[in-house]
Design a protein around this motif. Structure first.
Motif, PDB file in Angstrom:
ATOM      1  N   UNK A 233       0.699  -1.205   0.007  1.00  0.00           N
ATOM      2  CA  UNK A 233       0.101   0.116   0.053  1.00  0.00           C
ATOM      3  C   UNK A 233       0.838   1.405  -0.088  1.00  0.00           C
ATOM      4  N   UNK A 234       2.201   1.250  -0.048  1.00  0.00           N
ATOM      5  CA  UNK A 234       3.103   2.544   0.078  1.00  0.00           C
ATOM      6  C   UNK A 234       2.838   3.125  -1.420  1.00  0.00           C
ATOM      7  N   UNK A 235       2.682   4.419  -1.327  1.00  0.00           N
ATOM      8  CA  UNK A 235       2.684   5.246  -2.553  1.00  0.00           C
ATOM      9  C   UNK A 235       3.886   6.138  -2.755  1.00  0.00           C
ATOM     10  N   UNK A 236       4.706   6.273  -1.471  1.00  0.00           N
ATOM     11  CA  UNK A 236       5.734   7.076  -1.540  1.00  0.00           C
ATOM     12  C   UNK A 236       6.915   6.322  -1.252  1.00  0.00           C
ATOM     13  N   UNK A 237       7.866   6.046  -1.646  1.00  0.00           N
ATOM     14  CA  UNK A 237       9.113   5.135  -1.160  1.00  0.00           C
ATOM     15  C   UNK A 237      10.393   5.711  -1.451  1.00  0.00           C
ATOM     16  N   UNK A 238      11.307   5.710  -0.328  1.00  0.00           N
ATOM     17  CA  UNK A 238      12.688   6.148  -0.089  1.00  0.00           C
ATOM     18  C   UNK A 238      13.418   4.889   0.075  1.00  0.00           C
ATOM     19  N   UNK A 239      14.337   4.854  -1.139  1.00  0.00           N
ATOM     20  CA  UNK A 239      15.358   3.619  -0.964  1.00  0.00           C
ATOM     21  C   UNK A 239      16.718   4.228  -0.486  1.00  0.00           C
ATOM     22  N   UNK A 240      17.240   3.458   0.560  1.00  0.00           N
ATOM     23  CA  UNK A 240      18.466   4.087   0.972  1.00  0.00           C
ATOM     24  C   UNK A 240      19.745   2.800   0.758  1.00  0.00           C
ATOM     25  N   UNK A 241      19.662   2.750  -0.599  1.00  0.00           N
ATOM     26  CA  UNK A 241      20.709   1.599  -1.159  1.00  0.00           C
ATOM     27  C   UNK A 241      21.293   1.591  -2.189  1.00  0.00           C
ATOM     28  N   UNK A 242      21.773   2.897  -2.468  1.00  0.00           N
ATOM     29  CA  UNK A 242      22.760   3.365  -3.504  1.00  0.00           C
ATOM     30  C   UNK A 242      22.117   3.102  -4.919  1.00  0.00           C
ATOM     31  N   UNK A 243      22.850   2.333  -5.519  1.00  0.00           N
ATOM     32  CA  UNK A 243      22.342   2.024  -7.086  1.00  0.00           C
ATOM     33  C   UNK A 243      21.106   1.171  -7.009  1.00  0.00           C
ATOM     34  N   UNK A 244      20.644   0.509  -5.844  1.00  0.00           N
ATOM     35  CA  UNK A 244      19.323  -0.014  -5.846  1.00  0.00           C
ATOM     36  C   UNK A 244      18.296   0.930  -5.906  1.00  0.00           C
ATOM     37  N   UNK A 245      18.363   2.348  -5.820  1.00  0.00           N
ATOM     38  CA  UNK A 245      17.265   2.940  -6.336  1.00  0.00           C
ATOM     39  C   UNK A 245      16.872   3.124  -7.562  1.00  0.00           C
ATOM     40  N   UNK A 255       4.646   0.539 -12.088  1.00  0.00           N
ATOM     41  CA  UNK A 255       3.180   0.537 -11.120  1.00  0.00           C
ATOM     42  C   UNK A 255       2.418   1.687 -11.679  1.00  0.00           C
ATOM     43  N   UNK A 256       2.995   2.831 -12.149  1.00  0.00           N
ATOM     44  CA  UNK A 256       2.266   4.083 -12.575  1.00  0.00           C
ATOM     45  C   UNK A 256       1.722   3.520 -13.863  1.00  0.00           C
ATOM     46  N   UNK A 257       2.289   2.850 -15.011  1.00  0.00           N
ATOM     47  CA  UNK A 257       1.818   2.397 -16.067  1.00  0.00           C
ATOM     48  C   UNK A 257       0.671   1.445 -15.790  1.00  0.00           C
ATOM     49  N   UNK A 258       0.747   0.929 -14.826  1.00  0.00           N
ATOM     50  CA  UNK A 258      -0.589  -0.035 -14.437  1.00  0.00           C
ATOM     51  C   UNK A 258      -1.726   0.600 -13.612  1.00  0.00           C
ATOM     52  N   UNK A 259      -1.788   1.894 -13.617  1.00  0.00           N
ATOM     53  CA  UNK A 259      -2.785   2.872 -13.007  1.00  0.00           C
ATOM     54  C   UNK A 259      -2.447   3.415 -11.660  1.00  0.00           C
TER      55      UNK A 259
END
Length: 362
Positions: A233-245, A255-259
């Protein structure tokens, strides 16, 4: 008589102009003087396993060395690590190259940097994102990113439509969890101020437990962690993982292409500038001004002013902050912008205490 006077005046004027011309030639610009001094100086850098194109802290630190090469006229050398096993030989390579100052990028390089500094006491080192080494020839470059992440958490909570926001880390180390602590506290503060109940998925500050990929270099792990947060259910996500962002950016785009309507908060650098592929989903970034810090440390060393006193980036000295909203600017209300600016002022003034176990101790 008048003719003699006129000729004498003309001769004097000519001599004056000649003197001015010679004076101009003998006084090169200060920038040229700085570059002249830099000709005998070698600045070096060793990356962690993320490499210099990680669109994050390695890339930003490397950019600072490149700026120093251009602005100060120094010689630059670099060594890119592909794995932890590369750290020690890469540092030895820099010592063989007679580097005046070597920048090492990341907490994971701490042990190798400490050992190299002990073996080479006349060489200077600076390490980004680590404050464990206590040596006369090692300068830590660290950031109280919990402060800027607090602003990001407040922003995320204000922008969330689902009432759930998320974060995850690469490895459970202080330079990662400091972001997550600040983010969680920013959401909590928003809830207190607004009477809301926005949830943080992926991190429990009180328990210091959450979601980690145990990697900084397998981008697919970032995609997987992000999809799990989106599914929850998260719609704002902060990755703290260098290149994994990058994996988070890919998951958000899909996800946004999927609506759905998912946005990302980048960390370390301004993601819109370093990873423009994802600019349509980047709400803001928690920025560490590593490029400026690296160049400043090199210039100080070049000027004979090196010290082992840590450089600490804060909101107050603009060493850390959130980036502009870029393509989201029209989506963030004027009210929210004013509130964020007030929160920034209150943090700087000490009215809001941002606390993390990982924050630099002054």
């Amino acid at each position: 008589m008048k003719t003699s006077i006129r000729r004498a005046t003309q001769s004097a004027a000519a001599l004056t102009l000649g003197a001015l011309a010679l004076s101009a030639c003998s006084a090169p610009p200060a920038e040229n003087s700085s570059k002249e001094a830099g000709k005998n100086y070698t600045g070096c850098i060793v990356s962690d396993a993320g490499g210099f194109d990680d669109q994050s802290f390695n890339q930003s630190s490397y950019s600072g060395l490149q700026r120093a090469e251009k602005d100060l006229g120094i010689t630059m050398k670099k060594a890119e690590s592909k794995a932890k096993a590369d750290f020690t030989p890469n540092l030895q390579q820099m010592m063989t190259a007679k580097c005046n100052l070597t920048i090492t990028v990341g907490y994971l390089l701490s042990d190798a940097t400490k050992a190299a500094a002990a073996k080479n006491p006349s060489a200077h080192f600076a390490i980004v994102d680590d404050n464990q080494i206590k040596a006369d020839n090692v300068k830590p470059i660290i950031y109280d990113t919990a402060q800027a992440a607090f602003l990001a958490g407040y922003t995320a909570a204000a922008q969330s439509k689902t009432g759930k926001v998320g974060t995850y880390g690469g490895i459970n180390i202080p330079t990662v969890t400091i972001f997550m602590d600040g983010f969680a506290d920013g959401v909590k503060y928003y809830n207190e101020q607004k009477g809301k109940n926005v949830q943080v998925l992926g991190w429990d500050k009180a328990k210091q437990t959450g979601t980690f990929t145990n990697s900084f270099d397998i981008v697919q792990e970032g995609t997987k962690a992000t999809n799990n947060l989106i599914d929850a259910g998260a719609d704002v996500i902060m990755p703290v993982a260098g290149p994994l962002a990058q994996g988070t950016g890919d998951a958000a785009l899909a996800a946004n292409k999927g609506g759905k309507d998912v946005s990302v908060i980048w960390v370390d650098s301004d993601g819109v500038e370093t990873a423009p592929k994802y600019k349509s989903v980047i709400l803001t970034s928690v920025v560490k001004k590593m490029d400026k810090a690296v160049e400043d440390v090199i210039k100080a060393d070049l000027d004979g002013k090196f010290s082992n006193e840590p450089y600490v980036g804060t909101l107050e000295n603009a060493g850390t902050d959130i980036a502009p909203f870029h393509e989201f600017d029209s989506k963030v209300s004027d009210e929210t912008k004013k509130e964020i600016e007030q929160v920034r002022k209150d943090i700087i003034a000490g009215k809001i205490k941002v606390e993390s176990k990982a924050s630099p101790k002054s």
